[in-house]
Design an enzyme around this catalytic site. Structure first.
Site, PDB file in Angstrom:
ATOM      1  N   GLY A  40      -2.934  13.362   2.665  1.00 45.70           N
ATOM      2  CA  GLY A  40      -2.525  12.179   2.235  1.00 45.70           C
ATOM      3  C   GLY A  40      -3.674  10.963   2.957  1.00 45.70           C
ATOM      4  CG  LEU A  43      -1.795   1.404   4.767  1.00 43.48           C
ATOM      5  CD1 LEU A  43      -0.733   0.416   4.896  1.00 43.48           C
ATOM      6  CD2 LEU A  43      -3.064   0.782   5.217  1.00 43.48           C
ATOM      7  CB  SER A 284       4.187 -10.450  -3.856  1.00 48.13           C
ATOM      8  OG  SER A 284       4.628 -11.051  -2.625  1.00 48.13           O
ATOM      9  NE  ARG A 337      11.415  -6.032  -0.559  1.00 45.68           N
ATOM     10  CZ  ARG A 337      10.077  -5.303  -0.280  1.00 45.68           C
ATOM     11  NH1 ARG A 337      10.222  -4.204  -0.085  1.00 45.68           N
ATOM     12  NH2 ARG A 337       9.154  -6.319  -0.024  1.00 45.68           N
ATOM     13  CD  GLU A 432       7.190   5.384   0.165  1.00 49.16           C
ATOM     14  OE1 GLU A 432       6.176   4.705   0.041  1.00 49.16           O
ATOM     15  OE2 GLU A 432       7.957   5.019  -0.735  1.00 49.16           O
ATOM     16  NE  ARG A 442       9.527  -0.832   2.674  1.00 44.45           N
ATOM     17  CZ  ARG A 442       8.801  -1.609   1.956  1.00 44.45           C
ATOM     18  NH1 ARG A 442       8.530  -2.614   3.029  1.00 44.45           N
ATOM     19  NH2 ARG A 442       8.578  -1.677   0.753  1.00 44.45           N
ATOM     20  CG  LEU A 448       1.727  -2.882   4.064  1.00 45.37           C
ATOM     21  CD1 LEU A 448       0.893  -4.366   3.545  1.00 45.37           C
ATOM     22  CD2 LEU A 448       1.320  -1.508   3.247  1.00 45.37           C
TER      23      LEU A 448
END
Lengths: 644, 267, 261
Positions: A40, A43, A284, A337, A432, A442, A448
């Site tokens: 992978g 990031l 976003s 969220r 992740e 989260r 990130l």
């Protein structure tokens, strides 16, 4: 096996510095004798691969995309948190730690989260030095914004494309090492199994997606940086190729799976428009800084809106219910969220949903446009508004946007200790792909941060300790375990290709998605979960009888790729349901209807469930075994989350 | 970007029937050719790739090999999708990738020609998927700042004027999809290369290697067999991120400055 | 030297050669045009023939003119090399191409336009330059009164072996300034009466217009002279000056002779 998280002793702020000192170092001359396999290139993967290669290790990277730069980290929009306190608004490492623990509803490890907050400041420095073009102010210094319910402005951003810019930074570091010959990059290669030799991970089996060749690669350590498994829901904001396969194979080879049921549903996505939909697009959540979320006050008005007899902008102020502002006066539209998502679902369940399907609520910018002017709103959100218009053919400057939650991130993942090592020695999980830092929910702009923290600043230390311990003995793929694992991979491919039934793999995937969303989505019940378990195992059995997988192995065969991934999702789905059934409490993104406060908020049960559920694979069609890692909170007091 | 206007602002419920002329090619060595398919009952709300999904589902059910095409994020940022639709890179609309193209941009009964990116440096892998590793190799030749992890100055010790940061950002938005190469009549990669050269030439972080970088990246670009820029501007017009050919001028400037006025040489 | 060689053999190096030669040819066009404007004078070619003589006999100008010939050849040669490289960069073309959607027609057809111009230049040089240098042209004798420059006496002197040469003197006795020069003006006048030549000339000027419409600005882009503070000025000069005014002025001459002389 007893779970040992290997959390260092001592006060919170001393744990990581002391631990770094206690970790063994590899002699500089010996580093080139080690090979590290990084699977992978998002990031976590790119940053880890580059950092390790800079130290002198040989690194091989693998990605299924045609270039490392396309990993799905690229799609993250909003920003990255760091406790820089450039704003002088009261931020600190401790506050970021505290917010993350609280935001995760007290289901994350204190030590990990503190380390994450601690290294967050280094990440920004690193990225800026690479040339990542973060947003700046007129004075030339970095700009920050408040993000996703945070009361301090600690989010660094690059317009709506922060993930892209950070990934391109890490990709450039990766490229530099490829140029220097310390990294060999394998693109369009999919990892299909881990090779375990004498209890240690010592290689992987990959399929060259163009030629179909099954290859083995040996290494002293294997790093899985393979992202999350949101695509188990079929529709999610993940990329089409995002999958669980690498992590799932590792799980079947002995790596425990942590908190699989912890999934995050993101509140501001563009609603589904029909059955053809292949993925969902997130906007976003910075939109919630200036947009107001509302629904019509009555079902009758909602009905008229759905039929198109009324437009959103036609509704009078008194007919609108700004439900987040009404229920959470302190945080308003900026509640976390999970809270925002669940409230939208409640509205829809009450019959007050809008849009053609009735499965959406409004996000309205009329007031911001009136206050700041259209140009100012365009400068901030122009690309998001364009994207919305592109997809829906509606102009969000004139009409309120329609939004609905969608699966976005999975907090669960491979269980890892403080060193990011899974229960298989030599096998690590970063970003992740691991379960470690976000608990049950989260916070925005933290994904990130975690991916880069793991890759740039944690793994270079911790993997060295393991390598120093095993010694620089050469590894190659001559051990019989390689041939055996390769054979297992080939057999499974042959089995998949023998499926010539009547239903396409996508149809199975879609059905699985429906089951997961319905019963293991935003609100879960014991009854529903039990039903889901049966449905999934029936679906899985049917898949292995009636699916169609065209083509052969020795060619570029996207149908075969997809079939392998969906087959693994069909197994993972059941484990998620098991985990959700086991956790008879509500916390963060996991909401059990049986466990809520009088106000309808998630009600935790800290006495019985303050643990990480780590699941051990016991063989096909055998229930997995649950191991519990009790969470110890020495620094924060567990409280009922409240955003009133 | 200014407003996007749609021919049909009201939701169309009428479904469309289309004829597709699709390039099929089994592998890099196969000669390949066009095959015609019918796409029936297509919703205008579908994305172009979702329309292809529907066609592929039909093919799979018939036991045929589905049409292979690259795609991943389906939100216009990963740069993986790459179709040449009706004579244009990423289809008829500006400033978007193929995955962001919706069927409402087409009309019922239309014939749509779908081809892969065409360039010697982008050989076809299968059907509509091409190999774009030439782009990676160009980036590897110098598209970075040579710093290691750790030991870097505090982020705010490198102040950058906002207009410079913004300009660098505009260049940095490249998604590496290759539409510039596909659209260019010469299959030139100048826009792609110049975007990276520009980003790092503008920023203070990129100054130390500024002149070696441009030489190395141009040399690699030439080696990959891309064509030469004739300043038609097609790349800029088809770039989904609207990257300007000002970057190309800047790269030319950087290159000649490095070659004629600077000491740095690549080795 | 090896640096220069590698630079010029790179794709960008080849482009700089194209742009520098192209811009040099553009400056020549201005000079050429100014000279040719003498054709509009109703003086039996006095000014024009004097200009033609200077252009071919003044040493610095002669050097520049050889540079010019070299530029034309290099510009065309590099264009050929670049075009063949560009063809190789896309061995399999598209079945369907919609170039107009993303770029102006001129920018995509510089090769065709350039080829037309090259053919024109060859014919043009053959008709005038070669005639002037090697053919047995008649001479024109101009006697300009010293007291009244408007009073000019013109006599045509047929070609006469090697007895006649270019002469330029003042005859105090008769009060005139005498110029005896090759009568290129006569050749021009005759040729500009031929309909096919006028047509060729005008078509070529249209090609020139399109070529420069893109070429002038493109040269600056290649050189990297692209600052937003002056890019609009370059565009203006390229499109209105070189793309319109200069080709029209050139085309006006044959048309003027054809219709009004």
């Amino acid at each position: 096996m007893k779970l040992d998280a290997k959390i260092p002793e001592g006060p919170l702020f001393e744990k990581w510095p002391k631990h770094k000192f206690n970790l063994k170092l590899v002699n500089p001359a010996n580093k080139r004798k080690y090979t590290i396999l990084v699977v992978g290139t998002g990031l976590a993967g790119s940053s880890a691969a580059a950092s390790l290669a800079e130290l002198g290790y040989n690194v091989k990277t693998f990605c299924f995309q045609d270039s490392p730069r396309r990993a799905h980290s690229i799609a993250a929009q909003g920003g990255i948190n760091a406790a820089k306190n450039y704003r002088n608004d009261g931020d600190s490492v401790y506050r970021l730690f505290y917010d993350t623990i609280k935001g995760g509803d007290y289901r994350a490890r204190e030590a990990n989260v503190y380390r994450l907050a601690d290294v967050s400041v280094n990440i920004i420095d690193q990225c800026v030095a690479q040339g990542v073009p973060f947003a700046r102010e007129y004075g030339g210094l970095l700009d920050n914004r408040s993000f996703g319910g945070s009361q301090v402005s600690r989010t660094f951003y690059a317009r709506g494309q922060t993930g892209q810019q950070l990934l391109l930074g890490a990709y450039s570091a990766l490229n530099r090492q490829i140029h220097q010959g310390t990294i060999k990059s394998y693109n369009r290669h999919e990892m299909l199994d881990v090779v375990v030799v004498d209890g240690k991970a010592q290689g992987i089996v990959t399929r060259n997606l163009i030629t179909g060749e099954i290859e083995t690669h040996a290494g002293h350590a294997v790093l899985l940086c393979t992202g999350g498994y949101g695509n188990v829901f079929y529709l999610s904001t993940n990329a089409m190729g995002s999958n669980i396969t690498a992590a799932w194979k590792a799980h079947k080879r002995g790596a425990y799976f942590g908190n699989p049921c912890f999934t995050q549903i993101h509140p501001t996505c563009i609603p589904v428009s029909g059955d053809h939909q292949s993925k969902l697009t997130l906007m976003s959540e910075s939109l919630r800084n200036d947009g107001r979320v509302w629904a019509p006050k009555t079902k009758e008005l909602a009905e008229k809106l759905r039929k198109g007899e009324l437009k959103g902008s036609d509704l009078k102020e008194e007919d609108r219910d700004y439900f987040l502002e009404r229920k959470y006066p302190a945080f308003g539209n900026l509640v976390p969220r999970d809270v925002a998502s669940r409230n939208a679902k409640e509205i829809v369940d009450e019959g007050r949903g809008v849009g053609g399907s009735g499965v959406a609520v409004f996000l309205d910018f009329a007031e911001s446009i009136a206050r700041l002017g259209e140009d100012s709103v365009r400068a901030k959100y122009g690309n998001l508004f364009d994207m919305y218009e592109q997809i829906t053919a509606e102009n969000p400057y004139k009409q309120p946007m329609r939004i609905y939650p969608a699966v976005h991130y999975t907090m669960g993942g491979l269980w890892v200790d403080y060193n990011l090592q899974t229960t298989v020695p030599g096998l690590y999980a970063l970003g992740e792909a691991n379960f470690s830092d976000h608990g049950a929910n989260r916070l925005g702009a933290s994904a990130l941060m975690q991916g880069l923290a793991d890759g740039y600043f944690v793994i270079p230390y911790t993997v060295g300790d393991y390598l120093a311990n095993i010694g620089p003995k050469p590894v190659d793929d001559s051990h019989p375990a390689f041939a055996e694992t390769k054979k297992a991979v080939e057999d499974r491919i042959a089995k998949l290709l023998s499926l010539k039934g009547t239903k396409t793999v996508d149809e199975y995937h879609r059905e699985l998605g429906h089951i997961m969303w319905e019963y293991c989505g935003m609100a879960r019940t014991e009854e529903g979960l039990k039903k889901a378990k049966g449905l999934i195992s029936e679906l899985r059995a049917d898949f292995w009888k009636n699916a169609i997988v065209p083509g052969t192995n020795s060619e570029f065969n996207q149908s075969l790729e997809k079939a392998g991934r969906v087959a693994d999702f069909l197994e993972l789905g059941e484990l998620m349901v098991d985990d959700a059934l086991d956790r008879k409490e509500s916390c963060g993104g996991h909401f059990r209807l049986e466990s809520q406060t009088d106000e309808g908020e998630a009600l935790r049960d800290d006495d019985n469930y303050a643990y990480v559920a780590a699941w051990e694979y016991k063989g096909d069609n055998t229930p997995e075994q649950l191991h519990r890692e009790e969470l110890v909170f020495e620094n924060v007091k567990l409280t009922q989350r409240s955003y009133k | 970007m200014s407003h996007i206007s749609h021919p049909n602002t009201n939701k169309m419920s009428a479904h469309m029937n289309l004829t597709l002329k699709v390039w099929r090619q089994k592998n890099a060595n196969d000669k390949g050719g066009f095959v015609t398919y019918k796409a029936a009952d297509i919703s205008p709300d579908m994305s172009f790739l979702e329309m292809l999904d529907v066609v592929n589902e039909g093919l799979i059910k018939k036991g045929e090999d589905p049409i292979h095409f690259d795609h991943d994020c389906r939100e216009g940022i990963c740069g993986m999708c790459s179709l040449y639709i009706n004579g244009r890179a990423h289809g008829p609309k500006r400033a978007i990738t193929t995955c962001q193209l919706h069927m409402r941009s087409f009309s019922d009964g239309e014939t749509i020609t779908i081809e892969p990116w065409r360039a010697a440096a982008f050989p076809v892998v299968k059907d509509l998927a091409v190999n774009r590793q030439a782009f990676d190799r160009i980036q590897q030749s110098g598209g970075y700042v040579s710093i290691n992890t750790g030991g870097v100055p505090d982020a705010n010790e490198i102040p950058i004027p906002k207009f410079i940061a913004d300009e660098a950002f505009n260049s940095a938005t490249c998604i590496g999809c290759g539409a510039c190469v596909a659209a260019c009549k010469n299959a030139s990669a100048m826009l792609f290369v110049s975007a990276k050269v520009s980003q790092l030439a503008l920023l203070p972080q990129g100054q130390q290697e500024r002149y070696q970088r441009v030489q190395a990246m141009v040399a690699q670009m030439d080696e990959e067999g891309f064509g030469n820029c004739t300043n038609t501007g097609a790349c800029e017009a088809e770039c989904p991120k609207e990257i300007s050919i000002t970057n190309i001028a800047r790269m030319n400037r950087e290159y000649f400055t490095s070659k004629f006025f600077k000491e740095e040489e690549i080795h | 030297m090896s640096n220069l060689k590698t630079t010029l053999s790179s794709s960008l190096g080849k482009k700089i050669v194209m742009s520098l030669t192209g811009l040099f040819l553009c400056t020549f066009l201005i000079v050429h045009l100014i000279g040719n404007l003498q054709l509009f004078k109703d003086d039996n070619g006095l000014a024009f023939n004097a200009y033609a003589y200077t252009m071919t006999h003044f040493t610095p100008i002669k050097i520049v003119s050889y540079l010019l010939y070299a530029s034309i050849i290099v510009h065309a040669m590099y264009a050929l090399i670049l075009t063949s490289m560009n063809k190789k960069a896309r061995p399999v073309g598209y079945a369907q191409q919609n170039g107009n959607a993303n770029s102006p027609w001129t920018s995509r057809n510089m090769g065709i336009l350039g080829t037309i111009l090259l053919i024109f230049i060859v014919i043009h040089m053959n008709n005038f330059w070669a005639q002037y240098h090697w053919a047995d042209l008649p001479y024109a004798k101009y006697e300009v009164s010293l007291t009244d420059p408007a009073d000019v006496k013109f006599t045509s002197i047929p070609f006469d072996g090697s007895k006649i040469a270019h002469t330029d003197y003042v005859d105090i006795e008769h009060g005139v300034k005498v110029l005896i020069a090759k009568d290129l003006y006569l050749i021009v006048g005759e040729l500009f009466k031929q309909w096919w030549y006028v047509l060729l000339y005008v078509v070529s000027m249209v090609a020139l217009a399109f070529h420069l419409f893109h070429g002038f600005r493109s040269a600056f882009q290649t050189l990297g002279w692209d600052h937003k503070k002056y890019v609009s000025a370059i565009r203006f000069i390229g499109e209105w000056g070189f793309g319109l005014l200069i080709p029209i002025a050139f085309a006006a001459m044959p048309l003027y002779f054809f219709f009004f002389k």
